[in-house]
Every structure is written in C-alpha cells, then in structure tokens.
Design a protein around this motif. Sequence first.
Motif, short mmCIF file in Angstrom:
data_model
loop_
_atom_site.label_atom_id
_atom_site.label_comp_id
_atom_site.label_asym_id
_atom_site.label_seq_id
_atom_site.Cartn_x
_atom_site.Cartn_y
_atom_site.Cartn_z
N ILE A 88 43.03 -14.51 29.17
CA ILE A 88 43.99 -15.54 29.74
C ILE A 88 44.87 -15.09 30.63
O ILE A 88 45.97 -14.40 30.15
N GLY A 89 44.89 -15.27 31.77
CA GLY A 89 45.61 -14.89 32.99
C GLY A 89 45.77 -13.33 32.65
O GLY A 89 44.64 -12.82 33.05
N HIS A 90 46.69 -12.63 32.64
CA HIS A 90 46.76 -11.28 32.54
C HIS A 90 46.84 -10.74 31.13
O HIS A 90 47.12 -9.53 31.00
N VAL A 91 46.43 -11.53 30.08
CA VAL A 91 46.44 -11.01 28.81
C VAL A 91 45.15 -10.90 28.24
O VAL A 91 44.07 -12.15 28.27
N LEU A 92 44.49 -9.89 27.61
CA LEU A 92 43.37 -9.45 27.11
C LEU A 92 43.43 -9.56 25.84
O LEU A 92 44.37 -8.90 25.28
N MET A 93 42.23 -10.28 25.10
CA MET A 93 42.33 -10.02 23.56
C MET A 93 41.00 -9.27 23.20
O MET A 93 40.00 -9.69 23.45
N TYR A 94 41.10 -8.29 22.24
CA TYR A 94 40.25 -7.48 21.63
C TYR A 94 40.06 -7.75 20.27
O TYR A 94 41.10 -7.65 19.55
N ARG A 95 38.64 -7.73 19.81
CA ARG A 95 38.61 -7.55 18.60
C ARG A 95 37.95 -6.21 18.22
O ARG A 95 37.01 -5.59 18.67
N ILE A 96 38.59 -5.49 17.13
CA ILE A 96 38.10 -4.09 16.71
C ILE A 96 37.69 -4.15 15.27
O ILE A 96 38.38 -4.67 14.33
N GLN A 97 36.37 -3.76 15.27
CA GLN A 97 35.62 -3.84 13.82
C GLN A 97 35.32 -2.28 13.58
O GLN A 97 34.84 -1.65 14.25
N ALA A 98 35.26 -2.05 12.33
CA ALA A 98 34.97 -0.85 11.79
C ALA A 98 34.33 -0.68 10.48
O ALA A 98 34.79 -1.60 9.78
N VAL A 99 33.20 -0.05 10.41
CA VAL A 99 32.74 0.18 8.83
C VAL A 99 33.04 1.74 8.49
O VAL A 99 32.79 2.37 9.32
N SER A 100 33.11 1.63 7.21
CA SER A 100 33.36 3.28 6.57
C SER A 100 32.25 3.87 6.58
O SER A 100 31.28 3.38 5.96
N ARG A 101 32.20 5.18 6.95
CA ARG A 101 31.06 6.26 6.74
C ARG A 101 31.29 7.03 5.49
O ARG A 101 30.77 7.96 5.01
N ALA A 102 32.51 6.98 4.86
CA ALA A 102 32.93 7.73 3.69
C ALA A 102 32.07 7.15 2.49
O ALA A 102 31.47 6.46 2.36
N ASP A 103 32.24 8.05 1.57
CA ASP A 103 31.35 7.82 0.15
C ASP A 103 32.46 8.19 -0.97
O ASP A 103 32.83 9.34 -1.15
N PRO A 104 33.22 7.31 -1.62
CA PRO A 104 32.60 5.72 -1.64
C PRO A 104 33.39 5.29 -0.22
O PRO A 104 34.38 5.78 0.09
N PRO A 105 32.75 3.94 0.30
CA PRO A 105 33.38 3.60 1.60
C PRO A 105 34.53 2.97 1.30
O PRO A 105 34.83 2.35 0.31
N ARG A 106 35.32 2.88 2.51
CA ARG A 106 36.66 2.01 2.36
C ARG A 106 36.16 0.64 3.02
O ARG A 106 35.02 0.38 3.36
#
Length: 385
Positions: free
Chosen positions: A315-333
């Motif tokens: 919107i105009g000069h403003v960008l909106m980003y979505r950041i998603q992440a899944v854990s590879r640790a064990d036990p997962p976060r």
Amino acid sequence: MSYWRPVVNAILYSVQFEKELDDQVVDRVAHSLVTEPLATLTPDEEYQALFEGLLTRAPLPALVQMPQKPAELREFLSRVAARMNSMRPWPTLPFLRLPEESGPLFKNATPVARISASVDYVQARISRGFYWGTEYGIFLPLKLRSGRIIGMFTPYWDNSDDIVLVTAAQDPDPNAVIDELLSVTRIDPGRVARLTADGPGESVAENGTSDSVPPTSEEEVTAYLQRVLGTQKAFDVRESEGVWVCQERPDPELERRRGQEIAERASRGLPPEPGGGYWIYGIELDRSSWDETYFGTGQIHPKPWQVRIDLVSEIGHVLMYRIQAVSRADPPREPIDHHVTIDKVTKKVDYRAAPLSRFLIDAVRQITHPHYQGEPWLTTTTFDL
C-alpha cells in the motif's frame, strides 16, 4: 465420531513447506501414519477418516494455510490413503496410547516398578505425551503389544516426582511387564526399580547396560548414541569445554542426491532448495546422569527453522510481509507466524505486535539485504535459519 478434521490438519501441518506434494511426500506421510499413529488413533481409524472424508467430500479444514487448491489437496490425500492401503497388512505396533477416559481402568491397579525420571524424560524416550491436569494426576495409559494395559502416574510418592508403573490388572509375572516396556522404549533400565512388598528392589539394569554412567571416550559416546537412537549412523565426536559435541556424519548417498538436485536446478537457472544439515547432540560432561543431560539438551539442527516469507500487501510505499517458520528441533518448538511492515522510503521496519527476537531480526534481514544489493523487493522466499 469422524477424525477427518484432526487427521487432515496433522497431515497438512507436516507438509506445509513442501514445494511439491510428490510421491516421496506421500510415502513419508503414509509411513508415519501407519507406524506412528496420531495421538490415540490406530492406523485403521486414520485410514477410515481419510477414506470416508474423501468419499463424502467433507470440507477441508482451514487451520493450515496451503498454497495448493482444494482439488489438489484432495488428490494428495487420496494418494496418501491409497498408499496406506497398499501397505497392508500393517505392522503390529509395540504399544498404543489409550484415551484419557481410560483412567478408571486403573482403579485397582498394581504398582510394579518405580521409574526415577521426570515426565519430560519418559515422554522423550517413548515419543508419547502424558495427560496433565486430570483427576488422576499426570498419567500415561498404554496398551502393549501383548495386550497388557499399563499406566505411568505421578506424583505417587511424597516429595518426589518419580513415576510409578502400574498394571491395570493383576499380572502373574510383573517382571514380564517391565521387560516388555523396556524392550519397546528407550527408558534406561538403570532408572527402573522393581517394587516389592518391602519397597523398591534392585535396578533392573544388568551390568554395563545402564546409560546413567558418563562416557569416557569417543567410542563410548558413539555407542551410546547409536543405542538410544536405534541407528547405525556414524558420528564425529569431540570434547569442547566440558561438553561432548557429536555431529552426525553426512550420508554419502544423500549427499550424492543433494548434488544432483542442485545441478538440475542450476541447469534451469534456479538456486538450490533450502535444506541439508545434520543433527548435532551436546552432552555436558560434569553430570552424573549423562542421558538426562542429553535429553535435556535435545537434538539441535544447525539451522533449526524452516522459514517462508510472503509479501502480503503493498500500500503506497509500505510493504507487509508474513513470516512463518516451523521448528526442526526435537522436541519441536512452537511454530512462528508474524507480520512485519517495511517502509520502502525510510527502510524502517515495524515489527508490530511480534516480540523482537534474534530470529525475527535475521528473518527480516533476508528481506532487506537483497534490496540493499540492488535487487527488487522480494515477493516470496523459503530458506533455513
């Protein structure tokens, strides 16, 4: 009761970052459903949930955001069900977790052993979770392959978090109950003491089989990891400031396949897919109980997060980003799902309601750094972090 929704949610959650839902992914999901059923379900209940849901065109749950169209997801789920069906007869599982409502089965339970370990330790060793906050306390009911129904309860003794192992019915051979449990889990026999009329007896561990003795050489470290992980993989082991650092050695075949994939993508002008990495295990040396330290430390991936970033709006000069992440640790976060905005003029980043963390700063750098190198603002990307 239909298990369509929880089964599909679990499947989609496990594949949400896959580029393609190909036959390799289908095989992995089907194998997991058959050999490690979800919660208290059996493989047959999982299969019936998929079969009946697909047959009646039950609505797809929307908990997990997937890039594929509904028709593609249904086709993928259909292939998973078909693959499960082709794997019959399914293997007899070593044990099943019973539902929380099975608590009354233990009204006249017989205590057979004391497990000197925490709930977290036991959960890590059997890959099943205890029920919490119940009228029976913290407990885990299991049905073993033999048909025996056993339970693990805590607290049981005053001023102790040790776990009592009980049988739902009087068993003529309590030792067989203990032996069967230890044969299908990774609980250290040195932590298990048979209960007698006079109290706890001797540890059930035979000489040299307990994992509670700290290692004294690289060979002992490797042997221990191979035993508790049930693997023949090799490890590079080194001692560093009171800690054994153990890194899984690269698999030559996986490395060869990875090289072929990179070359194939390069021939099409594409960068390598994010991935790779090998498990690293850290064990403190100054603890009397090495295995608890190991499982407290857990398994650490060199890049423990699989990240996806998408441009949501501009919107105009403003960008909106979505950041998603899944854990590879064990036990997962816990999974991460945040939105940030970036002003294209001032380059100011607004983290909105997201708690500022090292992870989030590094993720945002993946957005801003290419722009500083003269590249356009990215629209979507995936990577390991």
